[in-house]
Scaffold this active site. Structure first.
Site, short mmCIF file in Angstrom:
data_model
loop_
_atom_site.label_atom_id
_atom_site.label_comp_id
_atom_site.label_asym_id
_atom_site.label_seq_id
_atom_site.Cartn_x
_atom_site.Cartn_y
_atom_site.Cartn_z
N THR A 119 0.78 -1.21 0.00
CA THR A 119 0.00 0.00 0.00
C THR A 119 0.83 1.30 0.00
O THR A 119 1.97 1.27 0.43
CB THR A 119 -0.82 -0.13 1.29
N VAL B 257 -11.49 -8.01 -0.02
CA VAL B 257 -11.34 -6.59 0.29
C VAL B 257 -10.57 -6.49 1.60
O VAL B 257 -10.94 -7.12 2.59
CB VAL B 257 -12.72 -5.90 0.41
N GLY B 258 -9.50 -5.72 1.59
CA GLY B 258 -8.66 -5.61 2.78
C GLY B 258 -9.05 -4.43 3.65
O GLY B 258 -10.17 -3.91 3.60
N ASP B 259 -8.09 -4.00 4.44
CA ASP B 259 -8.31 -2.90 5.38
C ASP B 259 -8.41 -1.55 4.68
O ASP B 259 -9.00 -0.61 5.21
CB ASP B 259 -7.14 -2.84 6.38
N THR C 94 -0.07 0.77 6.65
CA THR C 94 0.24 -0.29 5.70
C THR C 94 0.67 -1.53 6.48
O THR C 94 1.29 -1.43 7.53
CB THR C 94 1.33 0.12 4.69
N GLY C 95 0.30 -2.69 5.96
CA GLY C 95 0.65 -3.94 6.65
C GLY C 95 -0.36 -5.01 6.35
O GLY C 95 -1.09 -4.95 5.36
N GLY D 184 -3.53 -6.59 6.18
CA GLY D 184 -4.85 -5.99 6.24
C GLY D 184 -5.83 -6.66 7.18
O GLY D 184 -6.60 -5.99 7.86
#
Ligand code: GLY
Length: 312
Positions: free
Chosen positions: A172, A201-203, A223-224, A226
């Site tokens: 990200t 769908v992530g964070d 970022t990381g 999710g």
């Protein structure tokens, strides 16, 4: 208020070389807007658009394909005066995911548009464009998919314990800024974690997970990994600490430390933020993640300095 912008360029990416230059250019782009009296919303939009156009970052043009080899984009933008937000999820063929997210915020009554709906919405604003994955990224994708099939233990696959069975067979970018008027804005854009399942769908586009902005507290971009970021509604958790007067650095550091300890250091994480008093904070738990800080008292952006939290 002293204008400030902070940028991250993905948790896994190295914090040096072309990655450090990329986030530094994005910080300068955002500062051009802020220094000329522009809004933090325009500053984070312009900074993220620059990173989306730089193929080394996992957002926009350089986004990692999912397990099927298709790119599905997530992005979110938020401003802290009226808590307006816009986001896109699992959308293909967007010219600028953050640009479309901003249109969702400004031109609809919704916060999040997903998939085909986001794509046809983008057409209305000339922001639809057939996505062509850069050749180098496709090669990286093929090599990683082979590793997944072979069950090899590599950092980018460590979170996918169950996906291997679907595989017959970095991440990200983010920006947070405060302008002369004290408006805090935050934006995050991503191709999502490499080898995610189609439709995942992530964070990133979920409000309060990767991103949040509130002038009465602060702004955050993360970022990381999710799924873990979502579990903790991490951006909003950091913001609530700032609301109580804790500095951005203290707030994000204490959340990063808690999660790092709770997950025994097994997840990757980088958080950037600015609190309501204009103080910036940057923290990570790995020796990576390009990042940059630029405030108007500085001549050039500062890179490679974010505090690393360790297990205790
Ligand atoms: N944090 C980006 C993702 O997990 O998709």
């Amino acid at each position: 208020m002293k204008a400030t912008i902070v940028i991250h360029g993905g948790a896994i990416n190295p914090d040096s070389g072309e990655f450090a230059e990329g986030v530094s250019r994005a910080a300068q782009k955002g500062m051009e807007v802020l220094a000329s009296g522009g809004s933090s919303l325009d500053a984070v939009t312009k900074a993220i658009q620059l990173l989306e156009q730089d193929p080394i970052f996992n957002a926009g043009l350089g986004a990692w394909p999912n397990l099927s080899g298709e790119v599905e984009l997530d992005a979110i933008i938020m401003e802290g005066a009226n808590l307006r937000a816009g986001a896109v999820a699992a959308a293909q063929n967007l010219k600028s995911p953050i640009g479309v997210a901003r249109k969702v915020m400004e031109e609809t009554d919704h916060i999040l548009l997903a998939g085909r709906g986001a794509e046809s919405f983008a057409r209305a604003f000339n922001l639809y464009e057939e996505h062509k994955v850069p050749e180098f990224r496709m090669k990286e994708w093929s090599a990683l998919k082979k590793k997944l099939q072979l069950g090899e233990d590599v950092p980018m696959l460590q979170y996918w314990k169950k996906i291997k069975k679907w595989a017959d067979q970095g991440d990200t970018v983010g920006a947070v800024a405060i302008d002369h008027e004290g408006l805090i804005s935050a934006a995050t854009s991503s191709g999502g974690f490499p080898m995610k399942l189609p439709g995942r769908v992530g964070d990133v586009p979920i409000i309060g997970c990767s991103t949040y902005a509130d002038n009465n507290a602060g702004g955050v971009s993360i970022t990381g990994h999710g799924e873990v970021v979502m579990t903790y509604s991490l951006a909003k958790s950091c913001i609530e600490l700032m609301r109580n007067g804790i500095s951005a650095q203290m707030a994000i550091e204490s959340m990063a430390e808690m999660i790092n300890n709770r997950t025994k250091g097994k997840i990757i994480l980088c958080i950037i933020g600015i609190d309501k008093n204009g103080r910036a904070g940057l923290v990570r738990n790995i020796d990576a993640t390009p990042h940059a800080l630029f405030d108007e008292t500085m001549k050039v952006p500062k890179v490679q300095f974010a505090k690393k939290v360790v297990l205790n």
